[in-house]
Design a protein around this motif. Structure first.
Motif, PDB file in Angstrom:
ATOM      1  N   GLY A  50       0.575  -1.346  -0.171  1.00  0.00           N
ATOM      2  CA  GLY A  50      -0.005  -0.081  -0.047  1.00  0.00           C
ATOM      3  C   GLY A  50       0.930   1.188   0.032  1.00  0.00           C
ATOM      4  O   GLY A  50       2.162   1.243   0.206  1.00  0.00           O
ATOM      5  N   LYS A 103      -1.072   2.833  10.231  1.00  0.00           N
ATOM      6  CA  LYS A 103      -1.788   2.129   9.113  1.00  0.00           C
ATOM      7  C   LYS A 103      -1.431   0.997   8.436  1.00  0.00           C
ATOM      8  O   LYS A 103      -2.151   0.393   8.059  1.00  0.00           O
ATOM      9  CB  LYS A 103      -1.545   3.519   7.827  1.00  0.00           C
ATOM     10  N   LEU A 104      -0.022   0.785   8.508  1.00  0.00           N
ATOM     11  CA  LEU A 104       0.511  -0.669   7.823  1.00  0.00           C
ATOM     12  C   LEU A 104      -0.332  -1.691   8.584  1.00  0.00           C
ATOM     13  O   LEU A 104      -0.706  -2.613   8.068  1.00  0.00           O
ATOM     14  CB  LEU A 104       1.949  -0.859   8.024  1.00  0.00           C
ATOM     15  N   LYS A 127      -3.958  -2.027   7.949  1.00  0.00           N
ATOM     16  CA  LYS A 127      -4.494  -2.598   6.719  1.00  0.00           C
ATOM     17  C   LYS A 127      -4.157  -3.989   6.541  1.00  0.00           C
ATOM     18  O   LYS A 127      -4.523  -4.581   5.611  1.00  0.00           O
ATOM     19  CB  LYS A 127      -3.669  -1.815   5.596  1.00  0.00           C
ATOM     20  N   LEU A 135       4.245  -0.724   3.181  1.00  0.00           N
ATOM     21  CA  LEU A 135       3.495   0.275   2.935  1.00  0.00           C
ATOM     22  C   LEU A 135       4.522   1.550   2.414  1.00  0.00           C
ATOM     23  O   LEU A 135       5.530   1.824   3.451  1.00  0.00           O
ATOM     24  CB  LEU A 135       2.774   0.789   4.435  1.00  0.00           C
TER      25      LEU A 135
END
Ligand code: CTP
Ligand code: CA
Length: 228
Positions: free
Chosen positions: A149, A168-169, A172, A177
């Motif tokens: 991502g 966020k990594l 997700k 990332l």
């Protein structure tokens, strides 16, 4: 390495790249969109071709088709979800370089919305779109699929750019990332990118300011080492 066309380390591999900003139509002439150009995704697609991969580019961008790539054009985030999940079923790696719109109008009006008087304006109710990356990473069609991502972040009171990237990594569930710091001159319209690539294994790979092609090759280097 790939930049020089010397290594075919992705030969025989199928990769999927998404690119561009999706559009969510309110009526036949109006949409909600974002500033993503698609250039980083197109650079990833070109770099993967150079390294010998068979490439599907799921594109919400108007950039010209790169040579040797299968382009699947999409408009909305839901279109992109279908195209990415379908191509991912037979892929070795998926890189979500696109900027899918997070929200869409709750309803689509079949005819052009007209002004009814001189002052009033309609309200637009939004609903959340599916998160393609999280769905794919948490629900992999094959256990060996490598999922990557992107995140454009700014630091704020609750954490630095990398703190937000790490969180966020994890959220997700991706393997890698690519984190960019966004500011007035970096990211969206620029031709150059500077990034840190975070790995779910705790790794942190800084990529100095350079072309989007250079960043693309750094990303494929890390993907290649994770392919079984
Ligand atoms: N992404 C996705 N589907 C969405 C939104 C984002 O697959 N509906 C992907 C993007 O392509 C990118 C990654 O998720 O690879 C992170 O996108 P980002 O917009 O930073 O994440 P969000 O979860 O939408 O968080 P934010 O609130 O910061 O926008
Ligand atoms: Ca988002």
């Amino acid at each position: 390495r790939g930049a020089a066309g010397l290594s075919q380390d992705l030969s025989g591999r199928r990769v999927v790249v998404s690119a561009g900003g999706t559009r969510e139509f309110l009526d036949p002439v109006r949409y909600l969109g974002n500033r993503s150009s698609g250039r980083q995704g197109y650079a990833l697609a070109r770099a993967a071709v150079v390294r010998g991969a068979s490439v599907t580019l799921v594109s919400a961008s108007a950039l010209p088709e790169p040579a040797g790539v299968k382009v699947v054009p999409v408009v909305s985030t839901r279109d992109m979800r279908e195209a990415v999940l379908s191509a991912a079923a037979s892929a070795d790696a998926v890189v979500m370089a696109a900027a899918p719109a997070d929200f869409r109008p709750a309803e689509y009006v079949e005819h052009k919305i007209k002004k009814v008087d001189d002052v009033s304006a309609p309200s637009v109710v939004l609903v959340q779109n599916p998160d393609i990356l999280a769905e794919l990473a948490h629900n992999r069609p094959s256990p060996g699929l490598v999922v990557v991502g992107f995140a454009a972040e700014t630091g704020d009171a609750s954490g630095s750019v990398l703190d937000h990237g790490r969180a966020k990594l994890a959220r997700k569930g991706a393997d890698l990332l690519v984190v960019n710091e966004v500011g007035a001159t970096k990211g969206f319209e620029s031709t150059e990118n500077e990034a840190v690539i975070l790995g779910a294994d705790g790794s942190e790979t800084p990529v100095p300011l350079g072309s989007k092609d250079l960043l693309a090759h750094h990303i494929w280097d890390l993907v290649a080492t994770r392919l079984s």
